[in-house]
Design a protein around this motif. Structure first.
Motif, PDB file in Angstrom:
ATOM      1  N   THR A   7      -0.295 -12.516  -1.693  1.00  0.00           N
ATOM      2  CA  THR A   7       0.405 -11.222  -1.944  1.00  0.00           C
ATOM      3  C   THR A   7       1.564 -11.258  -0.714  1.00  0.00           C
ATOM      4  OG1 THR A   7      -1.035  -9.989  -1.449  1.00  0.00           O
ATOM      5  CG2 THR A   7      -1.535 -10.804  -3.407  1.00  0.00           C
ATOM      6  N   ASN A   9       0.941  -8.450   0.474  1.00  0.00           N
ATOM      7  CA  ASN A   9       0.495  -6.893   1.914  1.00  0.00           C
ATOM      8  C   ASN A   9      -1.017  -8.364   2.168  1.00  0.00           C
ATOM      9  OD1 ASN A   9       0.250  -4.431   1.179  1.00  0.00           O
ATOM     10  ND2 ASN A   9      -0.917  -4.412  -0.918  1.00  0.00           N
ATOM     11  N   VAL A  32      -0.988   0.181  -0.525  1.00  0.00           N
ATOM     12  CA  VAL A  32      -0.910  -0.685   0.857  1.00  0.00           C
ATOM     13  C   VAL A  32      -2.282  -1.069   0.701  1.00  0.00           C
ATOM     14  CG1 VAL A  32       0.872   0.917   1.939  1.00  0.00           C
ATOM     15  CG2 VAL A  32      -1.186   1.797   2.222  1.00  0.00           C
ATOM     16  N   PHE A  35      -3.965  -4.374   2.620  1.00  0.00           N
ATOM     17  CA  PHE A  35      -3.547  -4.749   3.472  1.00  0.00           C
ATOM     18  C   PHE A  35      -5.021  -4.653   4.781  1.00  0.00           C
ATOM     19  CE2 PHE A  35      -1.922  -3.177   7.604  1.00  0.00           C
ATOM     20  CZ  PHE A  35      -1.598  -4.190   7.850  1.00  0.00           C
ATOM     21  N   CYS A  76      -1.722   2.062   8.316  1.00  0.00           N
ATOM     22  CA  CYS A  76      -0.969   1.642   7.411  1.00  0.00           C
ATOM     23  C   CYS A  76      -1.697   3.707   6.209  1.00  0.00           C
ATOM     24  CB  CYS A  76      -1.485   0.553   6.365  1.00  0.00           C
ATOM     25  SG  CYS A  76      -3.392   0.546   6.224  1.00  0.00           S
ATOM     26  N   LYS A  78       0.414   5.315   2.228  1.00  0.00           N
ATOM     27  CA  LYS A  78       0.815   5.355   0.881  1.00  0.00           C
ATOM     28  C   LYS A  78       2.774   6.448   2.047  1.00  0.00           C
ATOM     29  CE  LYS A  78       0.488   7.023  -2.131  1.00  0.00           C
ATOM     30  NZ  LYS A  78       0.412   6.678  -4.053  1.00  0.00           N
ATOM     31  N   GLY A 106       4.092   2.329   2.359  1.00  0.00           N
ATOM     32  CA  GLY A 106       3.636   1.957   1.274  1.00  0.00           C
ATOM     33  C   GLY A 106       4.646   2.809   0.197  1.00  0.00           C
ATOM     34  N   GLU A 162       7.271  -1.522   2.998  1.00  0.00           N
ATOM     35  CA  GLU A 162       6.988  -2.493   1.907  1.00  0.00           C
ATOM     36  C   GLU A 162       6.683  -1.003   0.280  1.00  0.00           C
ATOM     37  OE1 GLU A 162       3.130  -3.889   0.928  1.00  0.00           O
ATOM     38  OE2 GLU A 162       1.935  -2.433   0.765  1.00  0.00           O
ATOM     39  N   ARG A 164       5.401  -0.986  -4.550  1.00  0.00           N
ATOM     40  CA  ARG A 164       4.572  -1.319  -4.491  1.00  0.00           C
ATOM     41  C   ARG A 164       4.904  -2.954  -5.736  1.00  0.00           C
ATOM     42  NH1 ARG A 164       3.801  -2.012 -10.287  1.00  0.00           N
ATOM     43  NH2 ARG A 164       1.835  -1.996 -11.336  1.00  0.00           N
ATOM     44  N   SER A 167       4.689  -5.421  -2.722  1.00  0.00           N
ATOM     45  CA  SER A 167       2.873  -5.239  -2.088  1.00  0.00           C
ATOM     46  C   SER A 167       2.444  -6.320  -3.030  1.00  0.00           C
ATOM     47  CB  SER A 167       3.008  -4.242  -2.052  1.00  0.00           C
ATOM     48  OG  SER A 167       1.957  -3.761  -3.124  1.00  0.00           O
TER      49      SER A 167
END
Length: 548
Positions: A7, A9, A32, A35, A76, A78, A106, A162, A164, A167
Motif C-alpha cells: 500500500t 503507507n 497514517v 505507516f 507521522c 493525521k 495524512g 498522503e 486516505r 495511503s
C-alpha cells in the motif's frame, strides 16, 4: 532490486526503513496509522526506535531531537495533528536539521474519518518547507528515500503528504531491498539550536534563500511528468494525478495535455511555465484547497501567458471533498469544453460505514459504566445533565441505548468546554467525558486548569489502557511500547489526585453497577469539581490492530 506488493503507507515505510531512519514517532489516526505499524513489522528494535507519543507535538520534538544528533528520523500524524505540531515546526524550519527529517502527513479530503478536511499543504506552505505528494506506491517508496537526502542537503524538514486514498492504494513496488546505515553525529552546541528572538530574522532570510535552490532541483525532478498533446490540459497533484491519468487512459483523448505534479512546494516553475505556454486553458485538479491552482494562475500572470486557469477556486471542480472521476468529467466539460465518455461505477464515492455508527458492544468497559450511569439519570429532560464528549470510542455514546453525547469538537476539548459552559451561566450540571488517550494527549492541561479555577463540573475519564479507536496503539498509560513490549506505565489516578478533591472516585468498569450508579449520582448532586476515573481494559487490547 526486489519486488513487493504494498500500500502507499507500506511503501512509504519501506523507503523510510531503507533510508536508514533510526527514530520514528507519531500519533495514531487515519490515514497514517499503518505507516508506523509497518515500520514496526519490518524493523528490529536495534535498528529503529519506534514510538507512539503522547501527542503530535511531543512526537515531532522527539524526532527532531534525533535529527539534531545527526540521526535520520520521521514523524507521522493525521491532518489535524499538524495543528498540534505547528509550534515546533515553525522553529525547526528556521533552525534547520542535521539528520534527514521527514513529516508524513495524512490528510483526509472529504473528512471520511476526521472532524474536518483541512489541507495540510497550506500549513506546510506557511512554514516554507518542501512538500512532496505521491501518486502511487512506487512513487511513495522513491519519494521517501529521496526526502531524507533532500532534507540533509538543504538542512530542512521535508513534508510528505498522503491522503486516505493514496495511503490504501496497493501496487507493485520495486525496491533496493537493503538498508543504508548512517551512524549518528555527536551533538554539537551549534548557534543554530539557540532560537532566540535576536537571531530569527536572519534565520528566516536563510530559510528563504534555500527555496530558490530547491525550486531549481524540483524543476528537473522525475516526480513531475509532462505530456503535451493539445491546447487544453489538466494539472493533477498527488493522488488526483493518478485519478486523472486513469481517466485519460480510458478515453485515450489525444487532444488533452497532462502535467503530473509531485513536488508541490516550492513549485517547479520552469516545467510548469513550459507546459502552460503551449495551452489556451488548463484545469487544476487537487485536494482540498486551491493551492496549486493559485500559484499556477500567478505563474501564468507573471510570465504574460494568456492561458485560462480553472479549478476549485473558479467553481469548475467541487470546492469541498474528494475529487472522483465524475467530478473530473464534469470539470473538463465545463472548463475545457471537452466531453469525455467513460463508465462510472455506482460505488464511486460511497462512504464506508463508520465504526462510530455501531453501538457499543456489551463487553466494552464504556458500555458497562454508562449502563450504570443511565440508571442514575432523572427522567425529566430539564434536569438531564449536558454531556460534552471527546474523541475516541466515547463518540459511540451518541447511539442507542445511551444518547449521552451532546457535543464533540477535538481531542482534549471536553473539559475546557464544559468549564466554559458553566462559567458562562449554564444552570444544568455539565459532564465532561474523556478517554485515557485524549487525557494524555491534551486533556491533562485542561484538567489542571479546571482544578486551579474550581470548575463546577463533573469529569468522567474512561481508562481502557489503550488508544482503542485507531487500532489499540499504546499510550503512556498502556504499560507497553509500540512494539508491544513492557514499559513503565503512567497511572492516571496519580495525576488526577494532584489536588485534594472532595468527590473523587476510582471505580472498576466491570464492578458493582450499583456502586457505579451511586458514585455518578453523588457527582451530579455535588457542587464544585467532581471526578470519576473508570478503569477497564478494552476487550481488544490483547489483539492489537483488531479495534475498529
Amino acid at each position: 532490486m526486489k519486488d513487493y506488493y504494498l500500500t502507499g503507507n507500506e511503501a512509504l515505510a519501506y523507503g523510510t526503513y531503507e533510508a536508514g531512519v533510526r527514530v520514528a514517532t507519531g500519533y495514531p489516526g487515519s490515514p497514517v496509522t499503518r505507516f508506523l505499524e509497518y515500520l514496526v513489522d519490518i524493523s528490529a528494535r536495534e535498528e529503529m526506535y519506534v514510538e507512539w507519543s503522547a501527542n503530535e507535538k511531543v512526537a515531532f520534538e522527539v524526532a527532531l531531537g534525533a535529527s539534531m544528533g545527526g540521526s535520520r528520523s520521521t514523524v507521522c500524524f493525521k491532518c489535524v495533528g499538524l495543528n498540534v505540531a505547528m509550534d515546533p515546526l515553525m522553529v525547526a524550519n528556521l533552525a534547520g536539521v542535521v539528520g534527514g527529517f521527514t513529516i508524513v502527513l495524512g490528510d483526509d479530503p472529504g473528512a471520511w474519518f476526521s472532524q474536518n478536511e483541512q489541507d495540510g499543504r497550506t500549513l506546510a506552505r506557511a512554514a516554507e518547507v518542501p512538500i512532496l505528494e505521491f501518486s502511487s506506491p512506487q512513487e511513495a517508496y522513491e519519494m521517501s528515500r529521496y526526502a531524507y537526502d533532500l532534507s540533509e542537503r538543504f538542512e530542512i524538514p521535508v513534508l510528505i503528504r498522503e491522503t486516505r486514498a493514496s495511503s490504501i492504494e496497493r501496487g507493485k513496488v520495486k525496491a533496493e531491498g537493503k538498508r543504508v546505515e548512517k551512524p549518528p553525529i555527536p551533538f554539537s552546541e551549534a548557534t543554530t539550536w539557540k532560537n532566540l528572538p535576536i537571531r530569527q530574522l536572519d534565520k528566516h532570510i536563510e530559510l528563504q534563500a534555500k527555496l530558490p535552490k530547491i525550486t531549481e532541483e524540483f524543476n528537473a525532478s522525475p516526480f513531475n511528468k509532462m505530456l503535451v498533446e493539445g491546447p487544453k490540459g489538466v494539472i493533477g497533484s498527488g493522488y488526483t494525478a493518478a485519478t486523472v491519468s486513469r481517466l485519460l487512459s480510458e478515453v485515450q483523448e489525444e487532444s488533452l495535455s497532462f502535467f503530473k505534479l509531485g513536488t508541490v512546494y516550492p513549485p517547479p516553475e520552469k516545467p510548469l511555465q513550459k507546459f502552460l505556454s503551449s495551452l489556451k486553458a488548463v484545469l487544476v485538479a487537487e485536494e482540498v484547497q486551491p493551492l496549486v491552482e493559485q500559484y499556477t494562475r500567478s505563474l501564468a500572470h507573471r510570465n504574460g501567458l494568456s492561458v485560462q486557469v480553472y479549478g476549485r477556486e473558479t467553481g469548475h471542480l467541487p470546492r469541498v471533498g474528494r475529487i472522483f472521476k465524475r467530478h473530473l468529467l464534469e470539470g473538463i466539460k465545463r472548463s475545457l469544453g471537452i466531453e469525455l465518455h467513460v463508465s462510472i461505477s455506482k460505488e464511486e464515492g460511497l462512504r464506508p460505514k463508520s465504526p462510530l455508527e455501531a453501538e457499543l458492544p456489551p463487553e466494552c468497559p464504556y458500555y458497562q459504566a454508562f449502563e450504570a450511569f443511565s440508571a442514575a439519570l432523572r427522567d425529566d429532560p430539564e434536569e438531564r445533565p449536558i454531556f460534552i464528549g471527546d474523541e475516541g470510542c466515547l463518540m459511540r455514546l451518541k447511539n442507542e441505548p445511551f444518547k449521552m453525547f451532546d457535543s464533540k469538537f477535538c481531542m482534549g476539548a471536553s473539559i475546557g468546554m464544559a468549564e466554559g459552559l458553566v462559567k458562562g451561566g449554564e444552570r444544568r450540571r455539565v459532564v465532561a467525558l474523556m478517554g485515557d488517550s485524549s487525557f494524555f494527549h491534551s486533556g491533562v492541561s485542561a484538567y489542571m486548569d479546571a482544578v486551579a479555577n474550581d470548575a463546577d463540573i463533573v469529569i468522567i475519564i474512561i481508562d481502557n489502557y489503550t488508544t482503542a479507536m485507531t487500532g489499540c496503539q499504546s499510550n503512556p498509560g498502556s504499560g507497553m511500547d509500540a512494539r508491544g513490549e513492557d514499559r513503565v506505565r503512567v497511572h492516571l489516578e496519580n495525576i488526577l489526585s494532584v489536588s485534594v478533591l472532595k468527590n473523587f472516585y476510582v471505580l472498576d468498569a466491570f464492578g458493582d453497577k450499583e456502586e457505579l450508579a451511586s458514585a455518578f449520582k453523588q457527582c451530579l448532586e455535588s457542587q464544585g469539581l467532581a471526578v470519576m476515573l473508570i478503569q477497564g481494559a478494552c476487550v481488544n487490547l490483547m489483539r492489537p490492530g483488531s479495534c475498529p
